[in-house]
Design an enzyme around this catalytic site. Structure first.
Site, PDB file in Angstrom:
ATOM      1  N   LYS A  76      23.756   9.053 -77.506  1.00 21.25           N
ATOM      2  CA  LYS A  76      23.365   8.355 -76.546  1.00 21.25           C
ATOM      3  C   LYS A  76      21.980   7.607 -76.933  1.00 21.25           C
ATOM      4  CE  LYS A  76      22.226   8.998 -71.532  1.00 21.25           C
ATOM      5  NZ  LYS A  76      22.020   9.989 -70.281  1.00 21.25           N
ATOM      6  N   SER A 151      24.864   9.121 -66.355  1.00 21.15           N
ATOM      7  CA  SER A 151      24.522   8.088 -67.270  1.00 21.15           C
ATOM      8  C   SER A 151      24.912   8.017 -68.552  1.00 21.15           C
ATOM      9  CB  SER A 151      22.915   7.984 -67.279  1.00 21.15           C
ATOM     10  OG  SER A 151      22.561   9.091 -67.892  1.00 21.15           O
ATOM     11  N   SER A 175      24.217  13.721 -65.516  1.00 22.89           N
ATOM     12  CA  SER A 175      24.706  12.734 -66.546  1.00 22.89           C
ATOM     13  C   SER A 175      25.653  13.021 -67.888  1.00 22.89           C
ATOM     14  CB  SER A 175      23.366  12.005 -67.008  1.00 22.89           C
ATOM     15  OG  SER A 175      23.056  11.068 -65.910  1.00 22.89           O
TER      16      SER A 175
HETATM   17  N1  GLN Z   1      22.710  10.106 -61.227  1.00 26.64           N
HETATM   18  C1  GLN Z   1      21.386  10.831 -61.366  1.00 26.64           C
HETATM   19  C2  GLN Z   1      20.267   9.845 -61.459  1.00 26.64           C
HETATM   20  O1  GLN Z   1      20.609   8.771 -61.180  1.00 26.64           O
HETATM   21  C3  GLN Z   1      21.543  11.610 -62.506  1.00 26.64           C
HETATM   22  C4  GLN Z   1      21.442  10.793 -63.637  1.00 26.64           C
HETATM   23  C5  GLN Z   1      21.150  11.619 -64.958  1.00 26.64           C
HETATM   24  O2  GLN Z   1      21.457  12.673 -65.108  1.00 26.64           O
HETATM   25  N2  GLN Z   1      20.340  11.148 -66.083  1.00 26.64           N
HETATM   26  O3  GLN Z   1      19.312  10.056 -61.635  1.00 26.64           O
END
Ligand code: GLN
Length: 483
Positions: A76, A151, A175
């Site tokens: 990532k 994400s 995410s």
């Molecule tokens: N959807 C969540 C957010 O927008 C989690 C994102 C994540 O785990 N990086 O914060």
């Protein structure tokens, strides 16, 4: 060769059926041919990959072995990689070449993993759809009109499309688990402190945790083994021995107590997903597990608490991107204030700006007690709920997401509707617990995930349960048409 799992690749390499160099070239060619459809990579590192593959082949020729030696993976794009752009999905870091490797990157490289490139992601890991990336949205290989989740959407889409056998991700509120669910993968968020955050660009430091995305639990065990462990460079890393995850996949599930929280099956859940979750429960019962209804009474407060704490930490973490030391800098600033204002306005996209504003507001004098402090109290209540539940059960099971992958753009005008999709995943981050999502079936041709949560440092238990489930089901073996 692209259908091989990490475990199969390790066997193939050991038996000299192919070399890491051959495999790496085949996957790079596949990425060049297919990735334009899904946009899962931000940067490809072909030269580095071939160099690492040749080095891994040489190490094997010298008698070395290891499950990751010569295995292709992707990172990532928020794991710092020496000399390679590490963008975090943002224009702010479009020109940032990291001066060092993240611990996760250097550990996996030392184990002989071959990194093919950096995968697309929501900007600064904020999102659940991978639509907030400066490098464009990622498409779900199961249906190119739908989101892959976020994400870590680039890592998920690349693995689901068989461009890579496995990839790293990070999970602040879901995410890893949510994109795994939406693309038919297995994804694991470890216990907070299990995997080093050093060199992982911070979103919300008390919640962020790196982990593996792969097609099977067996492969998650292999990748986690290479990532986990104490790191003196990370003050929240925990000095606990790392068990042999692969060796513990075959434990019996006889008598395993599975807690099913009643709050998980409320109205927001798609009834077709509820049915698939009940099917997975029946499957685990056949393997000897015992189901116990439980309650997590404070779950309803998790989304508001998370969407105060995460933005608050983000507003502080992202203050370093000021156009001075690194990152995007605006042209011809009039003075220092103009430099800050325009560099940040130009460098950050709308979702990141929204979170910085919300977070700075929640932390400001006069509002801190009402929002931030209150959210921290809820966080403790949520943790207490889990501790009470784990006195009676060994794991907790439920859906990973309330809905299957939505259409690209469907939630763009209503950020709160996207935040609600995190309802099942964020509690594990608030409590610091490990969680895993694994394939549980399909709704309208789109994958659905079942989530397992365990007590601290019981990643091995999650992988054991998921592996036994996968030996008895075939959802995880299905691949998207065209890939
Ligand atoms: N959807 C969540 C957010 O927008 C989690 C994102 C994540 O785990 N990086 O914060």
């Amino acid at each position: 060769m692209h259908q091989l799992t990490l475990a199969e690749i390790a066997r193939g390499l050991a038996e000299k059926k192919f070399s890491s160099e051959e495999l790496t070239k085949a996957l790079l060619a596949r990425i060049a041919r297919l990735d334009p459809q899904i946009n899962s990579f931000i940067t490809l590192t072909e030269d580095l990959a071939l160099e690492q593959a040749k080095a891994a082949d040489a190490r094997r020729a010298n008698g070395e072995s290891g499950a990751l030696l010569g295995a292709p993976i992707g990172h990532k794009d928020l794991f710092c990689t020496l000399g390679v752009r590490t963008s975090c999905g943002s224009k702010m870091l479009d020109n940032f070449k990291a001066p060092y490797d993240a611990t996760v990157v250097s550990k996996l490289a030392a184990a002989g993993a071959v990194s093919l490139g950096k995968t697309n992601m929501d900007e600064f890991a904020m999102g659940s759809a991978n639509e907030s990336s400066y490098y464009g949205a990622v498409k779900n290989p199961w249906n190119l009109e739908h989101v892959p989740g976020g994400s870590s959407g680039g890592s998920a889409a690349a693995v689901a499309a068989r461009l890579l056998p496995a990839a790293t991700g990070t999970d602040t509120g879901g995410s890893i688990r949510q994109p795994a669910a939406l693309t038919n993968l297995t994804g694991l968020k470890p216990t907070y402190g299990r995997v080093s955050r050093w060199g992982m660009i911070a979103y919300a430091s008390s919640l962020d945790q790196g982990g593996p995305l792969a097609r099977t639990a067996e492969d998650c065990a292999i990748l986690l083994q290479g990532m986990a462990g104490f790191d003196p460079q990370d003050s929240t890393s925990i000095d606990e021995p790392v068990p042999d995850y692969s060796a513990n996949l075959n434990g019996s599930l006889q008598g395993l107590r599975i807690g099913v929280p009643k709050e998980y099956f409320s109205e927001g859940l798609d009834p077709r997903i509820a049915e698939l979750i009940h099917n997975s429960i029946k499957e685990l019962e056949k393997l000897g597990a015992v189901i116990k209804p439980i309650s997590l009474p404070n779950m309803q407060h998790a989304i508001p608490a998370y969407y105060v704490i995460a933005p608050a930490e983000a507003s502080s973490n992202l203050s370093r991107f000021d156009g001075v030391r690194f990152g995007h800098r605006c042209d011809d600033p009039k003075d220092l204030t103009d430099l800050y204002k325009r560099s940040r306005a130009e460098g950050f996209g709308p979702e990141v700006q929204r979170r910085i504003l919300v977070g700075a507001y929640a932390l400001s004098a006069g509002y801190y007690d009402a929002y931030y402090l209150q959210a921290q109290k809820i966080r403790r209540l949520i943790k207490n709920d889990f501790m009470t539940a784990f006195n009676e059960v060994d794991i907790i099971l439920g859906p990973t997401t309330p809905n299957p992958a939505w259409k690209l753009g469907a939630k763009n005008s209503d950020p709160v509707s996207a935040y609600l999709e995190d309802v099942y995943t964020i509690t594990a981050n608030l409590a610091g617990l490990p969680g895993l999502s694994m394939p549980a079936g399909f709704v309208d041709g789109l994958p659905v995930g079942v989530q397992l949560l365990a007590p601290y440092f019981q990643e091995g238990r999650l992988l054991n349960v998921a592996h036994q489930y996968q030996l008895n089901t075939d959802w995880h073996l299905r691949s998207p048409a065209g890939f």
